[in-house]
Design a protein around this motif. Structure first.
Motif, PDB file in Angstrom:
ATOM      1  N   UNK A 178      -7.327  -2.960 -49.342  1.00 23.85           N
ATOM      2  CA  UNK A 178      -7.693  -3.833 -50.464  1.00 23.85           C
ATOM      3  C   UNK A 178      -6.436  -4.528 -50.996  1.00 23.85           C
ATOM      4  N   UNK A 179      -5.389  -3.738 -51.241  1.00 21.81           N
ATOM      5  CA  UNK A 179      -4.145  -4.296 -51.786  1.00 21.81           C
ATOM      6  C   UNK A 179      -3.455  -5.188 -50.746  1.00 21.81           C
ATOM      7  N   UNK A 180      -3.431  -4.733 -49.495  1.00 23.63           N
ATOM      8  CA  UNK A 180      -2.805  -5.545 -48.436  1.00 23.63           C
ATOM      9  C   UNK A 180      -3.496  -6.901 -48.336  1.00 23.63           C
ATOM     10  N   UNK A 181      -4.820  -6.931 -48.472  1.00 23.69           N
ATOM     11  CA  UNK A 181      -5.558  -8.189 -48.363  1.00 23.69           C
ATOM     12  C   UNK A 181      -5.212  -9.125 -49.517  1.00 23.69           C
ATOM     13  N   UNK A 182      -5.119  -8.571 -50.735  1.00 22.31           N
ATOM     14  CA  UNK A 182      -4.749  -9.426 -51.872  1.00 22.31           C
ATOM     15  C   UNK A 182      -3.424 -10.128 -51.596  1.00 22.31           C
ATOM     16  N   UNK A 183      -2.471  -9.352 -51.086  1.00 16.82           N
ATOM     17  CA  UNK A 183      -1.144  -9.914 -50.815  1.00 16.82           C
ATOM     18  C   UNK A 183      -1.182 -10.912 -49.655  1.00 16.82           C
ATOM     19  N   UNK A 184      -1.941 -10.593 -48.649  1.00 18.29           N
ATOM     20  CA  UNK A 184      -2.021 -11.449 -47.453  1.00 18.29           C
ATOM     21  C   UNK A 184      -2.508 -12.856 -47.806  1.00 18.29           C
ATOM     22  N   UNK A 185      -3.612 -12.942 -48.523  1.00 15.84           N
ATOM     23  CA  UNK A 185      -4.152 -14.274 -48.847  1.00 15.84           C
ATOM     24  C   UNK A 185      -3.228 -15.019 -49.808  1.00 15.84           C
ATOM     25  N   UNK A 186      -2.683 -14.272 -50.758  1.00 13.57           N
ATOM     26  CA  UNK A 186      -1.766 -14.902 -51.703  1.00 13.57           C
ATOM     27  C   UNK A 186      -0.603 -15.565 -50.960  1.00 13.57           C
ATOM     28  N   UNK A 187      -0.054 -14.851 -49.994  1.00 11.26           N
ATOM     29  CA  UNK A 187       1.108 -15.390 -49.277  1.00 11.26           C
ATOM     30  C   UNK A 187       0.766 -16.640 -48.471  1.00 11.26           C
ATOM     31  N   UNK A 188      -0.513 -16.845 -48.174  1.00  9.83           N
ATOM     32  CA  UNK A 188      -0.924 -18.075 -47.479  1.00  9.83           C
ATOM     33  C   UNK A 188      -1.255 -19.190 -48.455  1.00  9.83           C
ATOM     34  N   UNK A 189      -1.030 -18.918 -49.740  1.00 14.26           N
ATOM     35  CA  UNK A 189      -1.322 -19.933 -50.741  1.00 14.26           C
ATOM     36  C   UNK A 189      -2.781 -19.967 -51.159  1.00 14.26           C
ATOM     37  N   UNK A 190      -3.534 -18.915 -50.826  1.00 17.31           N
ATOM     38  CA  UNK A 190      -4.959 -18.899 -51.148  1.00 17.31           C
ATOM     39  C   UNK A 190      -5.272 -17.965 -52.306  1.00 17.31           C
ATOM     40  N   UNK A 191      -6.266 -18.337 -53.103  1.00 19.65           N
ATOM     41  CA  UNK A 191      -6.806 -17.417 -54.091  1.00 19.65           C
ATOM     42  C   UNK A 191      -8.099 -16.860 -53.519  1.00 19.65           C
ATOM     43  N   UNK A 192      -8.048 -15.614 -53.096  1.00 20.57           N
ATOM     44  CA  UNK A 192      -9.241 -14.972 -52.520  1.00 20.57           C
ATOM     45  C   UNK A 192      -9.677 -13.859 -53.462  1.00 20.57           C
ATOM     46  N   UNK A 193     -10.936 -13.903 -53.888  1.00 18.44           N
ATOM     47  CA  UNK A 193     -11.442 -12.937 -54.876  1.00 18.44           C
ATOM     48  C   UNK A 193     -12.211 -11.825 -54.171  1.00 18.44           C
ATOM     49  N   UNK A 194     -11.826 -10.572 -54.419  1.00 25.81           N
ATOM     50  CA  UNK A 194     -12.613  -9.469 -53.851  1.00 25.81           C
ATOM     51  C   UNK A 194     -13.930  -9.313 -54.596  1.00 25.81           C
TER      52      UNK A 194
END
Ligand code: ATP
Ligand code: MG
Length: 449
Positions: A178-194
């Protein structure tokens, strides 16, 4: 890369088969080519973006303790007969017979195969937790492939699988992803909401989808608007520690997909002015499914008390080939794509406005060498095309910075730098351009916090 040596087949015409902006822009920018319904070739520019996305995923998986491997695309049907999914999966599964008449399939996902690997090697709870992942092509014979690589039949997915001795430990593995995914999308410039999600054919009882809000998204979603203000867990997050405070914080506000939404709860828990009821793109999903596969496929370990227990598992997917259009949906304007630096196919477009001018070309050749020497990924437009065409192409393919040199500037010792995102232009001495670009690009490249 010199553009004169590159393969960048940009299209002038707007392809009429493409319904959404990301699909149109990917075709126009020469990123992909359709080979058959739902099957695409990734041309050099598109492939470069995908590789950058892949690197970010790999870095964040490593940080969270997942181990990379590679399984084949084709799988024996027998594994799927064992789990009972061979018949259950239906027409989305591409079934193949080999020359010995053995039933095979092109893998739509890998729970069975990874469970088989696990049961062949792991015997004791002492070897857990274990999280194995790969990045491999999947095939799902979608009834309606559409929107380019957003919903294709063959697509590249990162899929990971966790193994733990009990539910409590498995939830920790789930939280790490869950935490890794938040960081992954953020680093691509995306706001991804769980968002709370249904488990579907994977099965199980706990799941979140990661959703990028976009009008063209195929999922209907419901959430509290303040989720968009939550903080991304920083780089020094201790993945071996207790992540529940982060998960509790992120899941404290209402967020659910259409399959899981309870309208009464949504309206009760979210004040009217804070309600988002919108469309979104599913860029990833995580599941905890417990012993669903381990029981039926006999994947057990010896627990601390010496007794055998079926292993508790989860699976974690990210669609790489869907992320490329998702980022474009979130970041473009009327002139084309606007890549965040962290996933941009090139970081700088060096535009020589007059390749026939000797001074202009020698200044540009020199800048090209300097940019390469400091490790900036540069596309050097050294072609004989006119200035207008060069600007249009650089805008279309979305390179974050344009370094522009014309004959007059070359004589005066001046270059212009355009920021693709803001449109701002500034003129500076040629000698300052490279170090200026370095200061802009280096922090943005990792986009890490
Ligand atoms: P969808 O609901 O969009 O069909 P899914 O829930 O079936 O997707 P998962 O099994 O959760 O997909 O797969 C993990 C990820 O793989 C998805 O979150 C998505 O990003 C990506 N993905 C799934 N199907 C496709 C597809 N047909 N084309 C491109 N990417 C896909
Ligand atoms: Mg899903």
């Amino acid at each position: 890369m010199r553009k004169s040596n590159y393969f960048l087949p940009v299209l002038k015409e707007v392809p009429k088969e493409a319904e959404i902006i990301s699909h149109r822009l990917m075709l126009r920018a020469g990123m992909i080519r359709q080979q058959a319904s739902g099957l695409y070739s990734w041309l050099p520019l598109g492939y470069k973006v995908m590789r950058k996305i892949q690197t970010i995923i790999e870095q964040e998986q490593l940080r969270a303790g997942a181990i990379q491997m590679l399984m084949p695309t084709l799988q024996p049907a027998d594994l799927w007969r064992e789990s009972g999914r061979y018949d259950a999966y239906g027409k989305e599964m591409l079934r193949i017979t080999d020359r010995h008449d053995r039933d095979m399939l092109f893998g739509p996902t890998n729970e069975e195969m990874i469970t088989d690997i696990f049961r062949s090697y792991v015997r004791s709870y002492k070897e857990l937790p274990l999280n194995l992942y790969h990045i491999q092509w999947k095939f799902r014979d979608e009834i309606r492939p559409r929107f380019g690589t957003m919903r294709s039949r063959e697509f590249l997915m990162k899929d990971g699988y966790s193994f733990d001795v009990d539910k409590e430990a498995a939830e920790k593995s789930y939280n790490r992803m869950f935490v890794a995914y938040l960081r992954t999308y953020y680093r691509m410039g995306l706001t991804a909401i769980p968002m709370k999600a249904e488990t579907g054919p994977i099965g199980g009882d706990l799941s979140h989808e990661f959703i990028v809000l976009a009008d063209t998204g195929e999922s209907a979603v419901f959430c509290h608007q303040d989720i968009l203000k939550k903080t991304i867990p920083p780089r020094d997050t201790d993945f071996t520690g207790d992540l529940t405070p982060i998960i509790d914080d992120w899941t404290s506000l209402y967020a659910a997909t259409e399959d899981m939404v309870n309208m009464e709860e949504f309206e009760r828990d979210v004040p009217e002015e804070k309600r988002i009821a919108a469309s979104g793109i599913e860029v990833g999903q995580i599941f905890y499914f417990g012993t669903k596969y381990s029981k039926i496929m006999k994947a057990s370990v010896t627990g601390p008390d010496g007794k055998d227990v079926p292993v508790h598992s989860g699976s974690y997917g990210i669609g790489l080939t869907r992320l490329v259009p998702a980022i474009i949906e979130a970041s473009h304007d009327e002139s084309g794509i606007i890549w965040p630096v962290s996933v941009a196919p090139f970081e700088v477009a060096l535009l020589n406005l007059k390749a026939a001018d000797d001074l202009c070309s020698s200044v540009c050749d020199d800048l090209y060498a300097q940019l390469q020497a400091v490790g900036i990924d540069v596309l050097y437009d050294d072609t004989k095309d006119g200035a207008g065409a060069k600007f249009a192409t650089a805008d279309l393919i979305g390179i974050p910075f344009q370094l522009i040199v014309g004959p007059r500037g070359a004589k005066a010792g001046e270059a212009e730098i355009k920021d693709r995102k803001t449109g701002e232009r500034q003129t500076m001495p040629i000698g300052d351009a490279v170090s200026y670009l370095q200061t802009q690009i280096e922090p943005a490249r990792r986009n890490d916090i």
